[in-house]
Design an enzyme around this catalytic site. Structure first.
Site, mmCIF file in Angstrom:
data_model
loop_
_atom_site.group_PDB
_atom_site.id
_atom_site.type_symbol
_atom_site.label_atom_id
_atom_site.label_comp_id
_atom_site.label_asym_id
_atom_site.label_seq_id
_atom_site.Cartn_x
_atom_site.Cartn_y
_atom_site.Cartn_z
ATOM 1 C CG HIS A 95 46.983 10.075 10.162
ATOM 2 N ND1 HIS A 95 48.117 11.022 9.839
ATOM 3 C CD2 HIS A 95 46.298 10.389 9.029
ATOM 4 C CE1 HIS A 95 47.724 11.852 8.794
ATOM 5 N NE2 HIS A 95 46.637 11.409 8.392
ATOM 6 C CD GLU A 96 43.396 7.592 8.145
ATOM 7 O OE1 GLU A 96 42.683 8.389 8.191
ATOM 8 O OE2 GLU A 96 44.532 7.690 7.486
ATOM 9 C CG HIS A 124 41.866 12.664 9.094
ATOM 10 N ND1 HIS A 124 42.062 13.845 8.679
ATOM 11 C CD2 HIS A 124 42.905 11.936 8.644
ATOM 12 C CE1 HIS A 124 43.367 13.849 8.003
ATOM 13 N NE2 HIS A 124 43.693 12.778 7.964
ATOM 14 C CD GLU A 161 47.178 14.758 6.516
ATOM 15 O OE1 GLU A 161 45.879 14.602 6.255
ATOM 16 O OE2 GLU A 161 47.996 13.938 6.677
HETATM 17 ZN ZN ZN Z 1 45.546 12.133 6.793
#
Ligand code: ZN
Length: 508
Positions: free
Chosen positions: A272-273, A276, A302
């Protein structure tokens, strides 16, 4: 250098150059503060906390002072962008930031920062002691401040518009409401059918012991190999709450956390990160050290993290490709499993109490609940004292579960204690956008074929071209229209959920 010939010789171009120089100084101060903050979460010894807080406040103060100083304000007012598209965007975005920063009286900013700090401490204690009443006056204060903030900034229809605009420029309550209503009406029946269908596999595999060092190694290997997070420009560290931060596009910091008995937390958290981080990596180098050199909004950000975490790493082709490596990293976890059983296990749908652990189907209900409550609090139709009851009622209505206490209910998130009201909707907007973007990318037959092999190089290139490179020089709305050809809606996401979970849970 500005080369446009329509700009008169000398003064104006000089002004723009001076403005850019000052803005890069602001950017450098912010990067220094960001590095201190990263260090605070990952490396710093505990006793350093008090002085570190003062040091970071000094940097934040200097940055604000420089950004709102008379010289910079004057340059901003006078500067002419010429023909250069980036310069036009730079002036537009910086003028908007500047107007927002200067509309707030100093006394209000101080009041807000003090109240947030007190509310944060009160929230930590209230959560520990399951004592909402002790947090209630602080929350009331944060809501009053949010209302005053909206008044200072101004709005046309709803005070919430002024709040959400800070996180999702251009987004308005009316649009969020209409998207959320549509999403709820179409996914609640799906959730009911999934719950009725029962388990899709044996989920005990998720809690088999997997040593944190081996989790880290596997998570990082995939982050590099599949998602492009190379060590030349990134680091992975451990923190209590996972996050991504960066000090330039060549210095990306990703964090994760480990639970030996629940490996999905570190794996999907890291990926997830990484989503980003790779967004920031893709922003054009031309925007470096300017206010444009960040993601366009929290929602667009996101969409990138969710795409890597869910649409890619929770896909069947991903596990078909990487199950072998997973089994090497965690032979005891993988025993008796295969790609299909693991794919099903990491896609478990279960209505539960805690937002951050929620799956793709239930997650958005946690957000819709918070959005409705924030609106009601801001409008004054809901009193803070009535909040826990309203929270629990909606949890029952949406997810069929009731928190046994407020710690697992209304007190679970940090956001309201930090004054972040208007922030939650961006999580769901990001979820919806992730699928809308991936659908658009799949129009390219090569990318679609790659996805079936869990091969993401061409997709990443598409994302750089259509989303990342612009930074803040395009609004979220412009990025969505440019990349997908239509405004954001729930359509793509609903179809995605129906297909994926219809298959996993055998719904006809
Ligand atoms: Zn996030």
């Amino acid at each position: 250098m500005t080369s446009s010939t329509s700009v008169p010789e000398g003064k104006t171009t000089g002004d723009l150059d001076e403005l850019k120089r000052l803005l890069s100084q602001v950017s450098d101060l912010n990067a220094a503060a960001g590095l201190m903050s990263w260090d605070q979460e990952t490396q710093m010894p505990p006793e350093a906390a008090r002085v570190r807080g003062l040091q970071m406040a000094t940097l934040a103060g200097l940055s604000h002072e420089l950004f709102t100083a008379p010289r910079l304000s004057e340059l901003l007012e006078q500067a002419q962008p010429g023909e250069d598209e980036t310069d036009v965007a730079l002036l537009k975005v910086t003028r908007r930031d500047h107007a927002k920063a200067t509309r707030l009286p100093g006394a209000f900013v101080e009041d807000q920062s003090r109240a947030a700090s007190e509310a944060h401490h009160a929230w930590i204690e209230a959560r520990q002691n399951n004592d909402f009443a002790s947090f209630a006056p602080h929350l009331q204060k944060m809501i009053d401040l949010a209302r005053r903030y909206a008044d200072f900034q101004g709005y046309e229809e709803h005070p919430y518009d002024a709040l959400i605009d800070d996180y999702e420029p251009g987004m308005r309550v009316a649009q969020v409401r209409s998207i959320f209503t549509d999403l709820r009406e179409r996914t609640l029946p799906l959730l009911r059918r999934i719950v009725a269908a029962g388990d899709a596999t044996d989920y005990s595999v998720l809690s088999r012991p997997f040593a944190p060092t081996a989790q880290r190694e596997f998570a990082l290997k995939i982050a590099r190999e599949a998602f492009g997070l190379l060590p030349d420009f990134s680091r992975l560290d451990e923190s209590a709450h996972p996050f991504q931060t960066n000090f330039s596009r060549s210095d990306l910091r990703v964090t994760t956390r480990f639970d030996e008995h629940y490996f999905p937390m570190s794996l999907f958290g890291t990926w997830h990160e990484t989503g980003h981080a790779m967004y920031e990596r893709g922003i054009s180098e031309r925007l470096e050290r300017t206010p444009l050199s960040r993601g366009a909004s929290l929602g667009v950000h996101e969409s990138q993290s969710r795409m890597f975490e869910n649409l890619l790493a929770r896909s069947r082709p991903f596990w078909q490709r990487y199950f072998g490596e997973f089994a090497q990293a965690a032979p005891d976890v993988a025993r008796g499993q295969d790609a299909e059983s693991l794919y099903r296990a990491v896609n478990r749908v279960r209505p539960d109490l805690i937002r951050v652990e929620a799956d793709e189907v239930t997650y958005n209900f946690h957000i819709m609940l918070r959005f409705e409550l924030e609106l009601a609090l801001l409008e004054g139709t809901l009193k803070v004292s009535e909040l826990p009851e309203a929270w629990n009622a909606r949890m029952g209505e949406f997810l069929g579960v009731t928190p046994p206490d407020d710690t697992q209910g209304v007190l679970q998130d940090i956001h309201w204690s930090a004054g972040l009201i208007g922030y939650f909707p961006t999580y769901t907007l990001g979820n919806l956008l992730s699928v809308q973007l991936l659908d658009a990318a799949k129009q390219d037959a090569d990318i679609a074929a790659d996805l079936q092999k869990a091969e993401y190089g061409r997709l990443r290139e598409w994302l750089v071209q259509n989303v990342h490179q612009f930074g803040r020089s395009r609004t979220p709305g412009e990025i969505v229209m440019g990349a997908t050809g239509r405004p954001l809606s729930a359509d793509a996401y609903v179809t995605y959920l129906e297909d994926k979970y219809g298959d996993i849970y055998g719904l006809s």
